[in-house]
Design a protein around this motif. Structure first.
Motif: not given
Length: 387
Positions: A370-387
């Motif tokens: 699971x640790x290998x799946x870590x993502x940069x915080x700035x990417x988390x903040x840019x997430x946009x819903x697909x809907x």
């Protein structure tokens, strides 16, 4: 109002860039320094509904995560210099802005968000983290993803619109609706009444007649202005953990199914009351030949891909009746992550840990993956819903 049917058949529209982005930017840090966050913030009221807070804020599983990562040789920082392996406290940092800053000051490069997230959470909103966001990694889901999809009614509705998924019939009922009229329209019992933003089995009840359902919905209205009613699925229950893309495996994939038994009044009891090792097991090779399990695993992986999950999700499903196909009835953005290792925690394997054991991963190895799946915080903040 009626809001669903057994099978939704629509043309899927999948944001492929989400999956590619997750796999291509998974944590490249060779020697991560991990800090685990626990829930120290009450979730906000969202659309009139507040998600129930877990007593202790997930410090029990947070301590399991931190302890086992450290035992595996991962550098883990803790708020207390030498926390006891026999207690939950002292292993995890508060998920407040101050607590996160404390973790970063102690050298954390990776924040394991073992907490409930939402748009106003410091991981999304704190200006103190903005300058370091490209180099600070998070294990968990983007806050806006969680805020959107913790709403069971919203997510189920979107899955009906966008994908080929098997779902139970459902009714979304608001406190302003004509309750008696809606209940009379349901017609067939038993049904299940539950909150649209729940935790574990909180507020989930099988109702066998109109009077029982009426009473339960009114009780749920004390916590939320909107509730969900679903047809009761009487067959076998199974749960699937879906892993997100990582550097080692750049696609969404489902772990082996775990089946549930020994239900209490038709509902699998909360793991804080009955350990999952006492009422759950992975399926056998013979059972896996049943195409219903294969189809369930496919649908669950597709759910994770559509929403763009960046951490494991767990999907609970149940057959309509013995021998039938499975219907997805609960999609959990934050699966329970308790696990053995600390003294007295021998029976605390989570459903995800049971599934991982079936592919040869013990609990610490699961955490490493699971640790290998870590993502940069700035990417988390840019997430946009697909809907």
């Amino acid at each position: 109002m009626f809001c669903g049917s057994r099978i939704a058949r629509c043309s899927p529209s999948i944001p492929r860039a989400v999956g590619r982005r997750a796999s291509s930017t998974a944590s490249p840090v060779k020697s991560p320094i991990v800090a685990v966050l626990f829930q120290d913030i009450d979730p906000p009221v969202i659309n009139g509904v507040r998600k129930p807070r877990k007593p202790g804020g997930y410090q029990d599983s947070g301590a399991d995560i931190a302890y086992n990562l450290r035992e595996k040789g991962i550098n883990v920082v803790t708020p207390k210099a030498s926390p006891s392996d026999r207690v939950h406290e002292g292993w995890c940092f508060s998920d407040t802005d101050k607590g996160i800053q404390h973790a970063v000051q102690k050298g954390a490069t990776h924040l394991w968000a073992n907490t409930i997230l939402f748009n106003s959470h410091p991981l999304q909103a704190s200006k103190n983290l903005t300058t370091i966001a490209p180099n600070l990694y998070v294990i968990g889901q983007p806050p806006s993803l969680v805020e959107n999809f913790d709403d069971k009614a919203y997510l189920n509705g979107k899955l009906r619109e966008r994908g080929r998924f098997t779902l139970p019939r459902s009714w979304i009922i608001k406190s302003s609706d004509d309750l008696d009229s809606i209940i009379r329209s349901i017609g067939r019992y038993p049904v299940v009444g539950k909150p649209i933003r729940g935790r574990g089995s909180h507020g989930v009840k099988v109702c066998h007649n109109e009077a029982e359902l009426n009473q339960h919905i009114k009780a749920l209205f004390q916590e939320s202005p909107t509730v969900m009613v679903e047809e009761f699925l009487s067959g076998e229950e199974a749960t699937i953990t879906v892993m997100p893309p990582s550097l080692d495996r750049p696609e969404y994939w489902s772990m082996p199914p775990v089946v549930r038994f020994n239900h209490a009044d038709g509902i699998a009891p909360y793991n804080g009351v009955v350990a999952v090792t006492a009422n759950s097991r992975t399926i056998s090779d013979t059972e896996m030949k049943d195409s219903a399990f294969t189809e369930l695993m496919r649908q669950c992986a597709q759910v994770a891909k559509i929403i763009g999950a960046t951490a494991p999700i767990r999907v609970d499903a149940r057959r309509f009746e013995p021998g039938s196909q499975f219907a997805l009835f609960d999609i959990n953005m934050k699966p329970n992550m308790t696990g053995p290792g600390r003294p007295g925690r021998e029976d605390q394997a989570s459903l995800t840990a049971l599934a991982a054991a079936a592919i040869g991963w013990d609990y610490p190895t699961l955490l490493q993956n699971i640790l290998q799946c870590a993502q940069p915080l700035d990417m988390f903040r840019k997430y946009r819903s697909p809907f």
